[in-house]
Design a protein around this motif. Structure first.
Motif, PDB file in Angstrom:
ATOM      1  N   ASP A 135      34.966  36.566  41.802  1.00 50.25           N
ATOM      2  CA  ASP A 135      35.887  35.764  40.993  1.00 50.25           C
ATOM      3  C   ASP A 135      37.310  35.792  41.538  1.00 50.25           C
ATOM      4  OD1 ASP A 135      33.914  34.923  39.293  1.00 50.25           O
ATOM      5  OD2 ASP A 135      34.364  36.364  37.703  1.00 50.25           O
ATOM      6  N   GLU A 137      38.809  38.056  43.246  1.00 50.47           N
ATOM      7  CA  GLU A 137      39.411  39.383  43.350  1.00 50.47           C
ATOM      8  C   GLU A 137      38.503  40.290  44.169  1.00 50.47           C
ATOM      9  OE1 GLU A 137      41.794  39.343  39.094  1.00 50.47           O
ATOM     10  OE2 GLU A 137      39.821  40.279  39.211  1.00 50.47           O
ATOM     11  N   TRP A 139      36.879  44.054  44.850  1.00 51.09           N
ATOM     12  CA  TRP A 139      36.497  45.295  44.195  1.00 51.09           C
ATOM     13  C   TRP A 139      35.946  46.276  45.231  1.00 51.09           C
ATOM     14  CZ3 TRP A 139      36.853  46.282  38.884  1.00 51.09           C
ATOM     15  CH2 TRP A 139      37.220  45.191  38.087  1.00 51.09           C
ATOM     16  N   GLN A 166      40.222  47.879  41.841  1.00 44.97           N
ATOM     17  CA  GLN A 166      40.296  46.423  41.963  1.00 44.97           C
ATOM     18  C   GLN A 166      41.586  46.024  42.656  1.00 44.97           C
ATOM     19  OE1 GLN A 166      41.059  44.695  38.173  1.00 44.97           O
ATOM     20  NE2 GLN A 166      40.449  42.625  38.754  1.00 44.97           N
ATOM     21  N   LYS A 168      43.938  42.577  43.101  1.00 44.40           N
ATOM     22  CA  LYS A 168      44.121  41.220  42.615  1.00 44.40           C
ATOM     23  C   LYS A 168      44.728  40.326  43.691  1.00 44.40           C
ATOM     24  CE  LYS A 168      44.521  42.589  37.777  1.00 44.40           C
ATOM     25  NZ  LYS A 168      45.311  42.474  36.530  1.00 44.40           N
ATOM     26  N   PRO A 199      39.631  46.772  31.812  1.00 44.18           N
ATOM     27  CA  PRO A 199      40.201  45.468  31.463  1.00 44.18           C
ATOM     28  C   PRO A 199      39.278  44.307  31.840  1.00 44.18           C
ATOM     29  CG  PRO A 199      41.837  46.849  32.545  1.00 44.18           C
ATOM     30  CD  PRO A 199      40.528  47.548  32.689  1.00 44.18           C
ATOM     31  N   LYS A 200      38.516  44.518  32.904  1.00 46.51           N
ATOM     32  CA  LYS A 200      37.546  43.523  33.356  1.00 46.51           C
ATOM     33  C   LYS A 200      36.331  44.274  33.898  1.00 46.51           C
ATOM     34  CE  LYS A 200      39.049  39.915  35.489  1.00 46.51           C
ATOM     35  NZ  LYS A 200      39.603  38.995  36.518  1.00 46.51           N
ATOM     36  N   HIS A 210      38.275  53.176  32.395  1.00 47.16           N
ATOM     37  CA  HIS A 210      39.487  52.894  33.175  1.00 47.16           C
ATOM     38  C   HIS A 210      40.522  53.984  32.968  1.00 47.16           C
ATOM     39  CE1 HIS A 210      43.439  50.901  33.911  1.00 47.16           C
ATOM     40  NE2 HIS A 210      42.780  50.397  34.930  1.00 47.16           N
TER      41      HIS A 210
END
Length: 245
Positions: A135, A137, A139, A166, A168, A199-200, A210
């Motif tokens: 998506d 981003e 990872w 992650q 961004k 958060p995601k 997290h």
């Protein structure tokens, strides 16, 4: 004049597509708009169909149709799905099989090169690191990250654990923030402070928690080795994990 089959005109935007079109009476002097009878072409830009009456279109006009700043760049996609970056001010003669897609500032080009360089550095220290682009981003999962004394998986002592982080699209200008540990990882029976649900959700299997974490004085350079980089970021996890809270 009969309008060409819009299926002959295609585009790609990092695999994403959307269906939307300008209103047919959207009359403009740049070649778009007007009634269907006035149109020679129906262009596909970013998955959206736009009427176009001119035989040519410029880089800036394509970006304007797509709704992004021309400074982000424009990619031409031919009928063989071969991509070519258009130059600023370039004028393209429209023909069947042409389509156009936006060039994300970080998604392609600079961002991809930077991630490849960072990943090469990371593999020098963490040979088993896993990387997934998801998506828009990036990872990363590091298996077997060393843990300080007192960490447990459930009720059993743990010397190491997987960690996930992650990156961004604003990287490396902005630093990454926080990282993930398995949800059942605890410190002497208690969850660490400043921990929460991700958060995601990451694109890796399992349940995760997290941990908030950041570094001071992030200063990335054009060459990763000469400034802040992801290798140093990952090494800093040890400081957070040594706190045990």
């Amino acid at each position: 004049m009969a309008k060409p089959n819009s299926g002959d005109l295609m585009m790609t935007m990092d695999g994403h597509a959307a269906k939307a079109a300008l209103p047919p009476d959207h009359d403009r002097k740049d070649g778009s708009g007007g009634s269907d009878k006035e149109q020679k072409y129906f262009l596909m830009v970013e998955g959206q169909e736009f009427p176009w009456s001119s035989d040519t279109i410029s880089t800036e006009q394509i970006a304007q149709l797509g709704g992004w700043d021309a400074a982000q760049g424009v990619i031409e996609v031919d009928d063989q799905n071969v991509e070519r970056t258009l130059a600023p001010g370039e004028v393209v003669y429209i023909k069947p099989g042409h389509g156009f897609g936006k060039k994300h500032k970080w998604k392609r080009g600079l961002m991809r090169l930077r991630i490849e360089q960072e990943l090469a550095l990371l593999r020098e220290r963490y040979a088993d690191i896993q990387h997934i682009e998801h998506d828009g981003e990036d990872w990363f999962l590091i298996p077997g990250y060393p843990l300080a004394l007192g960490w447990q998986i459930g009720a059993s002592a743990a010397e190491s654990s997987s960690v996930v982080f992650q990156v961004k699209a604003d990287f490396p200008g902005a630093p990454p923030y926080g990282f993930l540990i398995p949800a059942d990882l605890n410190f002497r029976g208690s969850h660490p402070n400043n921990a929460s649900d991700p958060p995601k959700p990451p694109p890796f299997p399992g349940a995760w928690r997290h941990l908030s974490w950041s570094v001071d004085d992030w200063s990335a350079k054009s060459e990763p080795q000469k400034g802040s980089n992801l290798l140093a970021w990952c090494r800093s996890f040890a400081t957070r994990l040594q706190e045990g809270e």
